[in-house]
Scaffold this motif. Structure first.
Motif, PDB file in Angstrom:
ATOM      1  N   LEU A  25      32.944  35.919  33.678  1.00 59.44           N
ATOM      2  CA  LEU A  25      34.454  36.918  33.123  1.00 59.44           C
ATOM      3  C   LEU A  25      34.040  38.204  33.799  1.00 59.44           C
ATOM      4  O   LEU A  25      35.468  38.826  34.485  1.00 59.44           O
ATOM      5  N   VAL A  26      33.522  39.162  33.905  1.00 54.89           N
ATOM      6  CA  VAL A  26      33.739  40.037  34.951  1.00 54.89           C
ATOM      7  C   VAL A  26      34.007  40.140  36.371  1.00 54.89           C
ATOM      8  O   VAL A  26      34.871  40.150  37.000  1.00 54.89           O
ATOM      9  N   GLY A  27      33.687  38.088  37.570  1.00 52.13           N
ATOM     10  CA  GLY A  27      35.089  37.797  38.132  1.00 52.13           C
ATOM     11  C   GLY A  27      36.294  37.786  37.512  1.00 52.13           C
ATOM     12  O   GLY A  27      37.423  37.985  38.700  1.00 52.13           O
ATOM     13  N   ILE A  28      36.318  37.411  36.400  1.00 55.44           N
ATOM     14  CA  ILE A  28      37.979  37.076  36.108  1.00 55.44           C
ATOM     15  C   ILE A  28      38.292  38.287  35.780  1.00 55.44           C
ATOM     16  O   ILE A  28      40.028  38.548  36.592  1.00 55.44           O
ATOM     17  N   ILE A  29      38.177  39.355  35.141  1.00 53.13           N
ATOM     18  CA  ILE A  29      38.317  40.308  34.999  1.00 53.13           C
ATOM     19  C   ILE A  29      38.442  41.459  36.279  1.00 53.13           C
ATOM     20  O   ILE A  29      39.673  42.119  36.344  1.00 53.13           O
ATOM     21  N   THR A  30      38.001  41.360  37.273  1.00 50.68           N
ATOM     22  CA  THR A  30      37.618  41.778  38.593  1.00 50.68           C
ATOM     23  C   THR A  30      39.492  41.415  39.572  1.00 50.68           C
ATOM     24  O   THR A  30      40.244  42.154  40.467  1.00 50.68           O
ATOM     25  N   ALA A  31      39.492  39.890  39.465  1.00 49.68           N
ATOM     26  CA  ALA A  31      40.192  39.223  40.284  1.00 49.68           C
ATOM     27  C   ALA A  31      41.928  39.714  39.377  1.00 49.68           C
ATOM     28  O   ALA A  31      43.088  40.340  40.254  1.00 49.68           O
ATOM     29  N   TYR A  32      42.007  40.234  38.676  1.00 48.08           N
ATOM     30  CA  TYR A  32      43.314  40.576  37.734  1.00 48.08           C
ATOM     31  C   TYR A  32      43.155  41.913  37.854  1.00 48.08           C
ATOM     32  O   TYR A  32      45.022  42.301  38.466  1.00 48.08           O
ATOM     33  N   ALA A  33      42.257  42.432  38.369  1.00 44.69           N
ATOM     34  CA  ALA A  33      42.195  44.171  38.222  1.00 44.69           C
ATOM     35  C   ALA A  33      43.006  44.497  40.228  1.00 44.69           C
ATOM     36  O   ALA A  33      43.209  44.818  40.197  1.00 44.69           O
TER      37      ALA A  33
END
Length: 760
Positions: free
Chosen positions: A419-427
């Motif tokens: 989930l951290v990786g997915i949020i990083t992508a959106y950021a």
């Protein structure tokens, strides 16, 4: 075993669950199909008219354009496949699928599931292809321009990848020689894998990675040169239909590239698992198997490097040459048919932004998946859980694959890492959009700076690019620490009771970020397709209302292209930590000595770091110089044609488009060698020199430590440099687009000319 193949199922489930939402095309029947006109006849017709001096305005005559080549250059493999009987081809396809699933079934049910997901993605891409190709290509003048772009792009691709393939074969021989004479690891000796077997496996994986990367690049270009004219035609009817075609064409390329990257690694893994008898008594352990796959990632990286260099030099040099002479000196619109460099500019969008980006993201996915597998295998060995896996079916892939009785809650921590990786992508997507979209303040401020001249535009753009590095670095820093902490506290410990899940947590975060790669690549392909569509509309002299639609799509495409590059930079930054750790694990395995940290207080190691940072600036300098030299040739050629053919401006003479195409094609192939060789040879030379020095000073791992510092410092410097260049470039481009909407004087104003300078 589950730790080494967790990535692939996680990737497949997340990617498939977010598949594109299919919508029906907008109502209204398609326009009738137009018959293609023979290009040779048209060329003779136009040449005779030019010699007779009786060409009227383009608007009063059939608007047709000769192809750049007399025949289309399709890769040999595709020509062979197209020559085979359909039934025979179907039989071979079924046999191949049967063999793949047989090998997968002998390996693990999880691998069979992965194969199924990838094949579903290929079937979905076929649907997208049929939908896009079913759209009409528009009137004959659009078709002729599209054919010229297609022939130019495919001709350059054929020549470029011919050069890359020769270099890849040469490097494969070098790799073979190195592996035949280097020492074997204890794991290889225990499993009975000798030097020759290891050498041939690595070379085969390298060549397969290079071939797949080349195919990924070709797929990206193939769809873009066929979708551009269909987007142009659809723009005559509605913006919605044009948008749908561009997005779905990009989706086709994205699904193929991502599916190929995943299934390629899975096939290699399963094949080696069965062939080498992994996990049988006296054979290789499954946790050591990922080390045999590194050649695949290197082959993909090698092709992507030169594809990016050659394609980037091509597209930027053509773009600069076309804009400086056409817009600034002659005051004609973008993509005006009177500009001799316009076809080269449009071809560059396909070979630089489509083919090169497809190969680039293919490489990123493949290399980072393999690195994650290596770290997963290492963690499983330390925790003594290799070979023990129970499948618990859950909606959540981490619960299914990563549950272990030794740490019952570890799966949830790793789910949070993803989930951290997915949020990083959106950021990263949001940050890049903020700094490059003219709806936001930074680009509008940059456009306003153009009103006071060229110099202030440059200063404002440079400051914007420098500022834009701050937020991404903060996001990456939080992501790495968060993912490492979540993995560290997962409960997985080694025999000494020390937590061991930290690095694997960062690997899962990287996979989480890459799980959005299909959508990001779709956005990237959308950009050049929309750009090409605008060029075709302008060159075929469609009504202004049509050009307004394609201009809007083009502006959006500029942002999506910058967003894609930002995503690629972000994923590389997040993966750099895991790649660095995988490098140290491999060195320790081959050197048979512990290698857990790099001390930059050692003078030689610190020097290696300095050399790594220096390489980024030297590489960038050589790449920029290559673009500058090639652009100068284009500028001189365009100026020459305007002087020697004064009738071009009055539509009485035809520009020689093929001359500019030939200039940038030849120059880009020549110029890509030097920077590419720098990136490949520098670590080898530095490592050998300091290894020799270490052998005399009693430090056998000195060469490896210096190279480690070189790679890490170079990666950090490269991330910052790439963020600066990518964001400032996108902002300059959209500042120009913002002015072209009518703001601050609009097209042709002094403000517009200053913005064009910044854009180049």
């Amino acid at each position: 075993m589950k730790f080494t193949i967790f990535w692939i199922v996680y990737y497949g489930i997340v990617g498939l669950s977010r598949s594109f939402k299919i919508q029906r095309p907008s109502s209204g029947g398609d326009l009738p199909q137009f018959r293609r006109v023979n290009s040779n006849t048209l060329t003779m017709f136009m040449d005779n008219d030019v010699e007779g001096g009786n060409l009227g305005p383009y608007a009063d005559r059939p608007r047709v354009f000769p192809s750049m080549r007399s025949k289309v250059h399709t890769p040999l493999i595709f020509r062979i496949l197209m020559g085979i009987n359909v039934r025979v081809l179907l039989v071979f396809l079924l046999l191949g699928l049967g063999a793949i699933f047989y090998v997968g079934a002998k390996t693990s049910p999880i691998i069979v599931f992965v194969f199924s997901i990838c094949i579903m993605s290929f079937l979905f891409s076929i649907y997208l292809t049929k939908w896009v190709l079913a759209k009409d290509e528009g009137p004959p003048e659009m078709v002729q321009i599209s054919d010229a772009i297609r022939d130019g792009a495919e001709g350059f691709f054929r020549t470029q990848y011919g050069t890359i393939s020769k270099m890849a074969l040469l490097l494969a021989l070098v790799i073979l020689g190195i592996y035949l004479f280097r020492t074997t690891t204890p794991q290889q000796e225990a499993s009975g894998i000798g030097r020759s077997t290891s050498a041939y496996i690595t070379v085969a994986a390298f060549l397969l990675g290079a071939i797949c990367s080349g195919i990924a690049g070709y797929v990206g270009m193939w769809v873009s040169v066929r979708a551009n004219v269909r987007v142009s035609s659809a723009a005559r009817r509605s913006a919605r239909e044009a948008l749908q075609i561009a997005v779905r064409a990009g989706g086709f390329s994205a699904m193929v590239v991502v599916g190929m990257a995943v299934i390629g690694v899975a096939i290699l893994y399963a094949t080696f698992y069965v062939w080498l008898g992994v996990d049988l008594p006296g054979s290789m352990k499954v946790t050591d198997l990922p080390l045999l796959l590194v050649g695949y990632g290197f082959g993909a990286s090698f092709v992507a490097l030169f594809a990016q260099l050659g394609g980037g030099i091509y597209t930027k040099a053509a773009d600069v040459g076309a804009d400086l002479v056409g817009k600034v000196e002659q005051g004609i619109p973008e993509d005006d048919p009177r500009n001799p460099a316009v076809i080269a500019d449009l071809v560059g969008d396909n070979v630089g932004d489509c083919a090169a980006r497809g190969a680039d993201l293919f490489e990123s996915i493949a290399a980072e998946i393999i690195s994650a597998m290596i770290l997963g295998g290492t963690m499983a060995q330390r925790c003594k859980i290799e070979g023990k896996y129970c499948v618990y079916f859950h909606i959540v892939s981490t619960r299914w694959l990563l549950y272990t009785e030794r740490a019952p809650s570890a799966w949830f921590n790793f789910a949070l890492c993803g989930l951290v990786g997915i949020i990083t992508a959106y950021a990263f997507v949001w940050i890049t959009q903020y700094y490059t979209d003219y709806k936001h303040e930074p680009v509008r401020t940059l456009a306003l700076a153009s009103s006071t001249g060229h110099g202030t535009n440059i200063i404002a753009g440079v400051s914007l690019g420098l500022e834009s590095t701050a937020l991404p670095v903060l996001v990456i820093s939080v992501a790495i620490i968060s993912a490492f902490w979540l993995g560290h506290t997962s409960g997985l410990v080694d025999e000494g009771g020390n937590p061991t899940g930290g690095l694997f947590g960062t690997a899962v975060a990287t996979m989480g970020m890459l799980s959005t790669a299909a959508y990001v690549l779709t956005m990237d392909m959308f950009g050049p397709i929309a750009d090409n569509a605008g060029g075709i509309v302008e060159m075929s002299q469609q009504p202004e209302s049509v050009r307004e639609i394609t201009d809007l799509l083009d502006a959006v495409g500029n942002t999506t292209k910058a967003t894609t590059k930002g995503f690629a930079i972000g994923s590389a930054a997040l993966a750099s930590f895991l790649l660095f750790s995988a490098y140290m694990d491999e060195v320790a395995a081959f050197a048979q000595e512990p290698f857990k940290q790099v001390d930059i207080a050692i003078p030689e190691v610190f020097v290696g770091g300095l050399l790594g940072s220096m390489l980024i600036f030297l590489f960038s300098a050589w790449a920029c110089a290559a673009v500058g030299r090639t652009a100068q040739e284009v500028v001189n050629e365009v100026r020459r044609q305007f002087i020697e053919r004064p009738g071009i401006m009055d539509y009485k003479e035809k520009p020689d488009y093929s001359r500019c195409v030939a200039i940038v094609a030849t120059a880009s192939l020549r110029e890509m060698i030097k920077p590419g060789a720098l990136a490949i040879l520098s670590p080898i030379i530095v490592g050998l020199l300091f290894r020799i020095l270490g052998s005399y000073t009693g430090h056998p791992l000195l060469g490896a430590k210096v190279v480690a510092a070189m790679l890490m410092f170079g990666t950090v410097s490269g991330i910052l440099m790439a963020l600066f260049l990518n964001t400032s470039g996108g902002a300059w481009d959209n500042a120009k687009k913002y002015i072209e909407t009518g703001a601050l004087g609009g097209k042709g104003s002094d403000c517009h000319k200053a913005a064009i300078t910044g854009d180049t």
